[in-house]
Write a protein that holds these residues in place. Structure first.
Motif, short mmCIF file in Angstrom:
data_model
loop_
_atom_site.label_atom_id
_atom_site.label_comp_id
_atom_site.label_asym_id
_atom_site.label_seq_id
_atom_site.Cartn_x
_atom_site.Cartn_y
_atom_site.Cartn_z
N GLU A 1 3.65 -67.65 46.33
CA GLU A 1 4.52 -68.04 45.23
C GLU A 1 5.93 -68.37 45.72
O GLU A 1 6.38 -67.84 46.74
CB GLU A 1 4.63 -66.91 44.19
CG GLU A 1 3.33 -66.45 43.59
CD GLU A 1 2.75 -65.24 44.31
OE1 GLU A 1 1.97 -64.49 43.69
OE2 GLU A 1 3.09 -65.04 45.50
N CYS B 1 2.91 -72.06 43.22
CA CYS B 1 1.98 -71.22 43.97
C CYS B 1 1.17 -72.13 44.88
O CYS B 1 0.34 -72.90 44.39
CB CYS B 1 1.08 -70.45 43.02
SG CYS B 1 -0.21 -69.47 43.84
N TRP C 1 -1.22 -66.85 36.05
CA TRP C 1 0.07 -66.22 36.31
C TRP C 1 0.10 -64.89 35.54
O TRP C 1 -0.20 -64.85 34.35
CB TRP C 1 1.22 -67.11 35.87
CG TRP C 1 1.45 -68.31 36.73
CD1 TRP C 1 1.01 -69.58 36.50
CD2 TRP C 1 2.18 -68.34 37.97
NE1 TRP C 1 1.42 -70.41 37.52
CE2 TRP C 1 2.14 -69.68 38.42
CE3 TRP C 1 2.87 -67.40 38.72
CZ2 TRP C 1 2.76 -70.09 39.62
CZ3 TRP C 1 3.48 -67.80 39.90
CH2 TRP C 1 3.41 -69.12 40.32
N CYS D 1 0.77 -65.18 41.13
CA CYS D 1 -0.35 -66.06 40.84
C CYS D 1 -1.62 -65.40 41.37
O CYS D 1 -1.59 -64.60 42.31
CB CYS D 1 -0.16 -67.46 41.40
SG CYS D 1 -0.20 -67.62 43.18
#
Length: 123
Positions: free
Chosen positions: A6, A22, A36, A96
């Motif tokens: 990320e 990401c 997320w 993520c």
């Protein structure tokens, strides 16, 4: 294996915007969902948004609906989270995740996680 990294976090004033990215590498994501999550100190990890890598169907949590938008760029193997109208309660570490689980809002549905990026929203 899937690797997730990320970026894009930072400090922003309430009402401002940030875009998180990401970067994804490793095996094919065609069968995965990508999401997320966020986590504040002392709180459980909270689902924010999800997208199916193949097809692009999305779903956003009520807490971010209308303010955040999840998207992806297949060519760049990158997942995004556009965050607008940020509030102090949006502060936290944003992660993520990739997985194939059934319950999209549950962390247990995701096999792979990044290390996170800090988002701080000042009032």
């Amino acid at each position: 294996q899937v690797q997730l990294v990320e970026s894009g976090g930072g400090l922003v004033q309430a009402g401002g915007s940030l875009r998180l990215s990401c970067a994804v590498s490793g095996r094919s994501l065609s069968s995965y969902i990508m999401a997320w999550f966020r986590q504040s100190p002392g709180q459980e990890r909270e689902f924010a948004a999800v997208i199916r890598w193949s097809g692009g169907v999305t779903y956003h949590a009520d807490s971010v609906q209308g303010r955040f938008t999840i998207s992806k760029d297949n060519a760049k193997n990158t997942l995004y989270l556009q965050m607008n109208s940020l509030k102090p309660e949006d502060t936290g570490i944003y992660y993520c995740a990739a997985g194939g689980g059934v319950v999209i809002g549950a962390p247990r549905s995701y096999n792979y996680w990044g290390l996170g990026t800090q988002v701080t929203v000042s009032s």
